[in-house]
Design an enzyme around this catalytic site. Structure first.
Site, PDB file in Angstrom:
ATOM      1  N   CYS A   1       9.640   1.688   3.479  1.00 59.79           N
ATOM      2  CA  CYS A   1      10.546   0.594   3.851  1.00 59.79           C
ATOM      3  C   CYS A   1      11.959   1.121   4.055  1.00 59.79           C
ATOM      4  O   CYS A   1      12.813   0.437   4.584  1.00 59.79           O
ATOM      5  CB  CYS A   1      10.537  -0.487   2.787  1.00 59.79           C
TER       6      CYS A   1
ATOM      7  N   SER B   1       5.338  -6.907   3.377  1.00 62.06           N
ATOM      8  CA  SER B   1       5.902  -7.214   4.694  1.00 62.06           C
ATOM      9  C   SER B   1       6.672  -8.540   4.647  1.00 62.06           C
ATOM     10  O   SER B   1       6.428  -9.390   3.784  1.00 62.06           O
ATOM     11  CB  SER B   1       4.775  -7.295   5.720  1.00 62.06           C
TER      12      SER B   1
ATOM     13  N   PHE C   1       0.810  -1.221   0.000  1.00 65.14           N
ATOM     14  CA  PHE C   1       0.000   0.000   0.000  1.00 65.14           C
ATOM     15  C   PHE C   1       0.846   1.275   0.000  1.00 65.14           C
ATOM     16  O   PHE C   1       0.374   2.340  -0.381  1.00 65.14           O
ATOM     17  CB  PHE C   1      -0.945   0.007   1.221  1.00 65.14           C
TER      18      PHE C   1
ATOM     19  N   GLU D   1      -4.966  -3.812  -1.998  1.00 60.28           N
ATOM     20  CA  GLU D   1      -6.410  -3.579  -1.978  1.00 60.28           C
ATOM     21  C   GLU D   1      -6.775  -2.351  -1.146  1.00 60.28           C
ATOM     22  O   GLU D   1      -7.909  -1.904  -1.141  1.00 60.28           O
ATOM     23  CB  GLU D   1      -7.152  -4.831  -1.477  1.00 60.28           C
ATOM     24  N   ARG D   2      -5.770  -1.796  -0.427  1.00 58.00           N
ATOM     25  CA  ARG D   2      -6.095  -0.640   0.420  1.00 58.00           C
ATOM     26  C   ARG D   2      -6.072   0.668  -0.361  1.00 58.00           C
ATOM     27  O   ARG D   2      -6.753   1.615   0.005  1.00 58.00           O
ATOM     28  CB  ARG D   2      -5.107  -0.566   1.585  1.00 58.00           C
TER      29      ARG D   2
ATOM     30  N   GLU E   1       9.229  -4.192  13.009  1.00 58.56           N
ATOM     31  CA  GLU E   1       9.023  -3.015  12.162  1.00 58.56           C
ATOM     32  C   GLU E   1       7.754  -2.314  12.635  1.00 58.56           C
ATOM     33  O   GLU E   1       6.691  -2.942  12.683  1.00 58.56           O
ATOM     34  CB  GLU E   1       8.868  -3.467  10.701  1.00 58.56           C
TER      35      GLU E   1
ATOM     36  N   LYS F   1      -1.056  -7.196  -9.196  1.00 60.96           N
ATOM     37  CA  LYS F   1      -2.039  -7.272  -8.087  1.00 60.96           C
ATOM     38  C   LYS F   1      -1.615  -6.206  -7.075  1.00 60.96           C
ATOM     39  O   LYS F   1      -0.741  -6.433  -6.246  1.00 60.96           O
ATOM     40  CB  LYS F   1      -1.969  -8.671  -7.462  1.00 60.96           C
TER      41      LYS F   1
HETATM   42  P1  NAD Z   1       1.539  -6.594   3.050  1.00 62.42           P
HETATM   43  O1  NAD Z   1       2.560  -7.655   3.161  1.00 62.42           O
HETATM   44  O2  NAD Z   1       0.402  -6.589   4.020  1.00 62.42           O
HETATM   45  O3  NAD Z   1       0.858  -6.603   1.594  1.00 62.42           O
HETATM   46  C1  NAD Z   1       1.638  -6.653   0.413  1.00 62.42           C
HETATM   47  C2  NAD Z   1       0.834  -7.377  -0.660  1.00 62.42           C
HETATM   48  O4  NAD Z   1       0.593  -8.723  -0.227  1.00 62.42           O
HETATM   49  C3  NAD Z   1      -0.536  -6.745  -0.925  1.00 62.42           C
HETATM   50  O5  NAD Z   1      -0.768  -6.743  -2.309  1.00 62.42           O
HETATM   51  C4  NAD Z   1      -1.491  -7.678  -0.191  1.00 62.42           C
HETATM   52  O6  NAD Z   1      -2.761  -7.750  -0.791  1.00 62.42           O
HETATM   53  C5  NAD Z   1      -0.795  -9.018  -0.251  1.00 62.42           C
HETATM   54  N1  NAD Z   1      -1.111  -9.867   0.902  1.00 62.42           N
HETATM   55  C6  NAD Z   1      -1.438  -9.455   2.151  1.00 62.42           C
HETATM   56  N2  NAD Z   1      -1.673 -10.509   2.938  1.00 62.42           N
HETATM   57  C7  NAD Z   1      -1.474 -11.616   2.182  1.00 62.42           C
HETATM   58  C8  NAD Z   1      -1.549 -13.027   2.445  1.00 62.42           C
HETATM   59  N3  NAD Z   1      -1.869 -13.483   3.641  1.00 62.42           N
HETATM   60  N4  NAD Z   1      -1.268 -13.860   1.438  1.00 62.42           N
HETATM   61  C9  NAD Z   1      -0.934 -13.408   0.227  1.00 62.42           C
HETATM   62  N5  NAD Z   1      -0.855 -12.081  -0.075  1.00 62.42           N
HETATM   63  C10 NAD Z   1      -1.116 -11.201   0.888  1.00 62.42           C
HETATM   64  O7  NAD Z   1       2.327  -5.191   3.094  1.00 62.42           O
HETATM   65  P2  NAD Z   1       1.726  -3.740   3.184  1.00 62.42           P
HETATM   66  O8  NAD Z   1       1.193  -3.519   4.564  1.00 62.42           O
HETATM   67  O9  NAD Z   1       0.848  -3.454   2.024  1.00 62.42           O
HETATM   68  O10 NAD Z   1       3.048  -2.871   2.974  1.00 62.42           O
HETATM   69  C11 NAD Z   1       3.920  -2.519   4.003  1.00 62.42           C
HETATM   70  C12 NAD Z   1       5.083  -3.479   4.096  1.00 62.42           C
HETATM   71  O11 NAD Z   1       5.785  -3.517   2.858  1.00 62.42           O
HETATM   72  C13 NAD Z   1       6.128  -3.042   5.124  1.00 62.42           C
HETATM   73  O12 NAD Z   1       6.573  -4.176   5.794  1.00 62.42           O
HETATM   74  C14 NAD Z   1       7.226  -2.438   4.276  1.00 62.42           C
HETATM   75  O13 NAD Z   1       8.506  -2.457   4.871  1.00 62.42           O
HETATM   76  C15 NAD Z   1       7.172  -3.313   3.081  1.00 62.42           C
HETATM   77  N6  NAD Z   1       7.766  -2.651   1.927  1.00 62.42           N
HETATM   78  C16 NAD Z   1       8.979  -3.099   1.511  1.00 62.42           C
HETATM   79  C17 NAD Z   1       9.603  -2.473   0.446  1.00 62.42           C
HETATM   80  C18 NAD Z   1      10.944  -2.944  -0.025  1.00 62.42           C
HETATM   81  O14 NAD Z   1      11.343  -2.523  -1.091  1.00 62.42           O
HETATM   82  N7  NAD Z   1      11.662  -3.789   0.699  1.00 62.42           N
HETATM   83  C19 NAD Z   1       8.972  -1.413  -0.214  1.00 62.42           C
HETATM   84  C20 NAD Z   1       7.728  -0.999   0.236  1.00 62.42           C
HETATM   85  C21 NAD Z   1       7.129  -1.631   1.304  1.00 62.42           C
END
Ligand code: NAD
Length: 497
Positions: free
Chosen positions: A280, A225, A148, A175-176, A382, A172
């Protein structure tokens, strides 16, 4: 109420068996719905990408790059619209949204150099009258799953490069805040991209699992994450796919006693609290070497924080906006409370700030916590909020050891005037992206982005040269054209000089 749909084979699809609320985090109100794709909808998107692949693969790279040139202009023309969507669904203030979009556009600019990047290598006469060359061939249908916190930039890290390399793509998004990705796909279509080359499916775990297991999907780029990144990497690779899964972070800044303290405080104010700490690469831990440095840092930082303004994206004089959801706000507040309970000192408390006119928004104010130690929950995990922790170390070695022992290794930096210390730090720190007096060392588009340890699963970073490697298969061809007849008899030894 408006429903954000999917984009499959050049068409916006608004029908959905399931939908989910999309909030405006600044007001706390539900602003729209997002379609949540069923398995068969994702399969339709994969099938559209599969059908589009052969023709797109054989489209000359220069022609593919032309689409990217046009797309870049369309992104610039539509910047206000894109930033408004980021504000409404993510809460990012306009200049921060523009910063994210600009970084995304730089990735499109890099993608415009496809003909150069895909040239491969050529050697004449590797043997008598034998030539050899390598080509970078596309993989087929590839998928991107994005978080998101950068609804424009992270998708732009992925699909322009994948597509310009000759692949077709299924995105994909989170969704937020789903609207931005849909608009990007429509702009790609306007730029001349054939139907089916880029598809967007909105959804949740069902959509992700379908992408991770579908035989026609050859590679998966994930950003999100760490627990989900680890799951995505394990599932995708178990299904024979190439995968890169970028995860979470805990980025430390070492403040040396000789640092220019005013500069360090100014740099950390933006890097810790910008975008509500939902980056991140946010710097969430300041490791001060020596109590004197720590006391000075705390005094100057708490002073600087007096003027921090948290509020809605509609007022561009604000420094940062809300966090993404009410649940996330409670989680961040919970980390602050846990720090207090585990013996740290809350110097500036951002829990439940007053934001006049936006009382139901998901706001957390800038928070500064001193005397944090490894082992505390707020240090190990985090937080992803506007919370800066201060850890006191006795020496640079001890500060580096803490960083090296932390499970995450995304970004880090050091503030010092000592070149030798800086060089030792960058040589020996176990982190993928390092800054020297630079708080957010996010590589530019022609380098590549990637953390170490549990911040990246997979061997290649995203975008830049690593991105090209990730989205292509190298093929090496060795060729000879004998004029006629058998010139040499059968050879049973391994060919060599
Ligand atoms: P998230 O892991 O909740 O979601 C990321 C994606 O995974 C979304 O598209 C979501 O729909 C999907 N997802 C969520 N739960 C899932 C599940 N149980 N099974 C399969 N898919 C699922 O992350 P977020 O809250 O959207 O984003 C924040 C996180 O992303 C933080 O931890 C941040 O550090 C990380 N991030 C990392 C980078 C990097 O380059 N390393 C960059 C941006 C964000």
């Amino acid at each position: 109420m408006n429903t954000v749909g999917h984009f499959i084979n050049g068409q916006v699809i608004e029908t959905a068996e399931r939908t989910q609320d999309v909030f405006n985090p600044a007001t706390g109100e539900i602003s729209k719905q997002v379609a949540i794709a069923a398995k068969n909808t994702v399969e339709e998107a994969i099938a559209a990408a599969q059908v589009a692949y052969p023709e797109w693969r054989n489209t000359p790279p220069a022609k593919r790059a032309k689409v990217m040139f046009k797309f870049k202009h369309l992104l610039e023309e539509n910047a206000d619209k894109i930033c408004a969507l980021i504000g409404e669904e993510h809460g990012k203030i306009p200049h921060d949204a523009m910063g994210e979009l600009t970084r995304g556009i730089e990735n499109v600019e890099f993608a415009c150099s496809a003909p150069q990047m895909l040239k491969g290598e050529h050697s004449r006469n590797v043997g008598p009258n034998i030539d050899s060359w390598s080509e970078m061939q596309p993989l087929g249908v590839v998928a991107g799953i994005t978080p998101f916190n950068f609804p424009a930039m992270v998708p732009l890290w992925m699909f322009p490069l994948a597509i310009v390399c000759g692949n077709t793509f299924v995105l994909k998004p989170s969704e937020r805040d789903p609207s931005c990705a849909l608009l990007l796909a429509q702009l790609m279509q306007e730029a001349g991209l054939p139907d089916g080359v880029l598809n967007v499916v909105n959804g949740d775990k069902v959509a992700v699992d379908t992408l991770l297991t579908a035989p026609d999907v050859k590679a998966v780029s994930f950003v999100g994450s760490t627990p989900i990144a680890e799951y995505v990497y394990a599932t995708a690779t178990a299904h024979g796919k190439r995968c890169q899964a970028l995860g979470g972070a805990k980025n430390h800044a070492i403040i040396m006693p000789d640092a220019d303290m005013d500069n360090a405080v100014a740099a950390l104010t933006g890097a810790a609290f910008g975008s509500s700490g939902e980056r991140c690469m946010a710097l969430s831990v300041a490791v001060c070497v020596g109590d004197e440095a720590a006391d000075t840092f705390i005094e100057k930082m708490s002073g600087a924080m007096q003027s921090l303004k948290v509020g809605a994206y509609t007022d561009s004089s604000n420094d940062f906006g809300p966090v993404i959801t009410e649940a996330h706000k409670q989680k961040v507040n919970g980390y602050i409370s846990s720090a207090e309970q585990q013996g740290a000192t809350i110097v500036v408390d951002g829990r439940n700030p007053d934001v006049a006119g936006f009382e139901n928004g998901f706001y957390v104010g800038g928070t500064l916590i001193d005397k944090v130690q490894p082992g505390m929950t707020c240090y190990e995990e985090e937080i992803f909020g506007p919370v800066l922790l201060v850890v006191r170390a006795e020496s640079m070695e001890q500060a580096m050891q803490m960083i090296n022992e932390h499970e995450y290794g995304n970004g880090t930096c050091i503030f010092t005037r000592d070149g030798e210390a800086a060089r030792y730090f960058s040589d020996n720190i176990l982190v993928g992206m390092v800054g020297i007096n630079v708080p957010l060392p996010v590589p530019v588009a022609y380098h590549s982005f990637g953390g170490w340890k549990r911040s990246l699963f997979g061997s290649l970073g995203t975008y830049g040269p690593d991105g090209v490697r990730f989205y292509t298969n190298r093929k090496t061809i060795t060729q000879r054209w004998p004029s006629s007849g058998v010139r040499e008899g059968a050879q049973f030894s391994f060919p060599s000089h």
